[in-house]
Design an enzyme around this catalytic site. Structure first.
Site, short mmCIF file in Angstrom:
data_model
loop_
_atom_site.label_atom_id
_atom_site.label_comp_id
_atom_site.label_asym_id
_atom_site.label_seq_id
_atom_site.Cartn_x
_atom_site.Cartn_y
_atom_site.Cartn_z
N ARG A 112 43.46 40.02 69.83
CA ARG A 112 42.14 39.53 69.40
C ARG A 112 41.12 40.65 69.12
NH1 ARG A 112 42.63 35.74 73.75
NH2 ARG A 112 43.75 33.90 73.02
N LYS A 134 35.67 45.75 55.67
CA LYS A 134 36.59 44.78 55.06
C LYS A 134 38.01 45.24 55.33
CE LYS A 134 34.21 42.67 51.12
NZ LYS A 134 34.35 42.46 49.66
N GLU A 176 35.18 53.97 41.29
CA GLU A 176 34.36 53.22 42.27
C GLU A 176 32.98 53.85 42.43
OE1 GLU A 176 35.17 50.33 43.60
OE2 GLU A 176 37.36 50.20 43.59
N LYS A 214 26.85 52.50 49.47
CA LYS A 214 27.69 51.48 50.08
C LYS A 214 27.12 51.08 51.45
CE LYS A 214 31.64 49.12 50.70
NZ LYS A 214 33.08 49.36 50.59
N GLU A 224 29.17 39.72 53.09
CA GLU A 224 29.21 39.38 51.66
C GLU A 224 28.75 37.95 51.38
OE1 GLU A 224 32.45 41.11 49.37
OE2 GLU A 224 32.41 39.39 48.03
N ARG A 228 26.18 42.16 48.63
CA ARG A 228 27.41 42.93 48.74
C ARG A 228 28.40 42.56 47.64
NH1 ARG A 228 30.99 44.52 54.11
NH2 ARG A 228 32.61 45.61 52.96
N ASN A 232 31.63 44.02 43.70
CA ASN A 232 32.79 43.49 42.98
C ASN A 232 32.68 43.68 41.46
OD1 ASN A 232 34.10 42.61 45.32
ND2 ASN A 232 32.88 40.72 45.33
N HIS A 235 35.64 44.12 39.41
CA HIS A 235 36.77 43.66 40.21
C HIS A 235 37.28 42.28 39.81
CE1 HIS A 235 35.72 47.15 42.54
NE2 HIS A 235 36.69 46.93 43.40
N HIS A 239 41.07 42.60 39.31
CA HIS A 239 42.07 41.95 40.15
C HIS A 239 43.09 41.19 39.32
CE1 HIS A 239 39.60 41.97 44.15
NE2 HIS A 239 40.14 43.13 43.87
N HIS A 252 44.28 50.92 41.69
CA HIS A 252 43.17 49.99 41.84
C HIS A 252 41.94 50.45 41.04
CE1 HIS A 252 40.39 47.13 43.56
NE2 HIS A 252 39.66 48.10 44.08
#
Lengths: 349, 349
Positions: A112, A134, A176, A214, A224, A228, A232, A235, A239, A252
């Site tokens: 956990r 993330k 990025e 960032k 997000e 935030r 993307n 992206h 993606h 990427h």
């Protein structure tokens, strides 16, 4: 009858990002370094010379986005259980974004949740992936669809690791950086247009600027729910491109570069950005040999794949579009006609 | 150079637990009810009559602790992806502790976390498992070793579901109630000694008392850094017993009942509890036909298995021992001689 569970409280997940030569690290707990074969060969001895711990283990995974899956997560967990790690143990992610995301995810679900530290070795992970908490992995439905928000205890960015980074991967990291400049900081963008990243001092400054951007976004919107999502930019398209090419053809950052060009095309159509501004972004990407074109084989299929992306709600696709350079809009109000028109521009015929 | 990520903020994970007839629930999102075959047959129609949603899906798993594993988690996630659930979608856990833990865990990792609601149908999950946000699954190393802290948005406890609960499972729930009384509330313990749980009013009151105890502990120590560990009274031994019997011979609450008897034995040895008090606990457990004895086939192996339990640090085992009735101590300072002496008392010869 009702019982109220009061769980409103101050949570402090703050941490520091150090951009400098890797410091000495001492742990009075068990530590596992999670890395991949490529990074291990180049830099593991150097890293291990910096760490002292109660017990030190190394978990070496195969290198590549295609290994960012449950099999690798299970390998990490298996090693932790076999070596009897406990809730006080520590993981260190030593590699690029794939290693960072998977190590963070494994740390978040092992018993956990245990602590972890990011030591990113690629430009992309130094300026983006290692900051913000993330974590996750891919599955057959797409990228990062399973994961958690789990903040690292610290991030150590040592630009020395970039000296062994292939030029193509370096450029993917620049994509990025460009992303953050276009959406948040016009001055930074202008600086980048004339910056010489071969100069170590300039590079360190650029990394710092990107990390600060960032950091301020994450501090404002950790989970997000709002701004935030602007990270993307590029992206939503990127993606789908990665998905279509089975994560094999493009890094990427390369897919994001193409994605930004596509988003800009849409922004120009919507009068949010001038053609000249779109061209400036494209030129900056080209300066780093990043791909800026892509042929969509099946426009309808490309469109359908948007809906498998987690950033999309069920009925509408959310796009991050630049508002000139240095600002952005997040919208799910682009109608299908416009979307198809943009996609067709990149279509086969 | 250093960049600080300030993530100190007020987080509100508060929620209400309603102990009453199930209310009507309306959702403007996709909803998936996760349940098992047993509960589904008995109560699914009733539940579905209470829910309206944008889309309503039902995921039915096999019933039993042996299905609390990655295969079931994958089945839940697969269904969510196939039905294009998104970050705003909602899960409802409808069943006992196994269903609640797995649904919460799936909710915590699906797209880095979505909301879920607990509708517990067993006494054990009503008074204990559904409250507090511990989620997870078992693996070959032991129980709940992979998981997350993920608080539900609400818990609806409808004692009506207990009318179809087998007597043995009802008793297993009583074991967890006894656990809370022994560690936290002497008055509640005394009340339980003469309480008639066949009386619905008394039962509802007992559920409320247990939930309130759990709630106050969780509110003080959500992530189990301190007093929440007291809820593991009986569990250090209980988990080993479940592990040794492959989760087949005993229900969780039954293993905890034996575990409490073992912990009491240790407490008596350490002069923390009188023999008379230990007997009162045992008598209360026996009143509900809970098992209070267990033959350890291999004492050394039993001892070794402690160290696979996540509540143990690497060098010492943490025990929760009652301090009389209504209080406790948490200690990892019990020496091996004492531990072996207690285990030998339950040993084969």
């Amino acid at each position: 009858m009702q019982v109220h569970i009061p769980l409103k409280k101050v949570v402090d997940n703050s941490y520091d990002i150090t951009i400098d030569t890797l410091p000495k690290m001492n742990f009075d707990t068990k530590v596992a370094v999670v890395t991949n074969q490529t990074v291990s060969k180049l830099h593991l001895d150097y890293l291990l010379s910096k760490i002292s711990a109660k017990e030190l283990h190394v978990i070496t995974l195969q290198d590549g986005e295609e290994y960012k899956n449950q099999v690798s997560i299970d390998a990490i967990l298996e090693s932790l259980f076999e070596n009897r790690f406990n809730r006080k143990s520590m993981l260190i992610a030593f590699g690029g974004g794939v290693i960072g995301d998977m190590t963070g995810y494994a740390a978040s679900i092992f018993q956990r949740g245990i602590d972890f530290i990011q030591i990113p070795t690629t430009l992309l992970s130094q300026v983006d992936a290692s900051v913000g908490g993330k974590t996750g992995m891919n599955n057959k439905y797409g990228k990062n669809l399973v994961g958690a928000f789990h903040q690292p205890k610290a991030v150590y960015i040592d630009p020395y690791f970039l000296t062994t980074l292939p030029q193509r991967e370096f450029s993917a990291g620049v994509a990025e950086i460009v992303k953050m400049a276009v959406t948040f900081n016009k001055e930074f963008f202008t600086f980048l247009e004339s910056a010489d990243l071969n100069n170590p001092k300039v590079l360190q400054e650029v990394i710092k600027q990107a990390v600060q951007t960032k950091a301020s976004v994450v501090a404002e919107d950790e989970k997000e729910k709002g701004i935030r999502a602007a990270l993307n930019y590029g992206h939503t398209f990127g993606h789908v491109i990665e998905n279509e090419t089975q994560y094999k053809k493009f890094l990427h950052g390369e897919a994001v570069a193409i994605g930004m060009v596509m988003a800009n095309e849409m922004a120009v159509k919507m009068n949010l950005m001038s053609e000249k501004e779109a061209l400036r972004v494209k030129s900056l990407l080209e300066k780093y040999n990043l791909p800026v074109s892509y042929v969509i084989e099946d426009v309808r299929k490309f469109y359908e794949t948007f809906f498998l992306d987690k950033k999309s709600s069920d009925s509408a696709i959310t796009f991050v579009l630049p508002l000139g350079i240095g600002d952005f809009v997040i919208t799910d109000k682009i109608d299908n006609g416009t979307i198809m028109c943009v996609l067709n521009k990149f279509g086969k015929n």
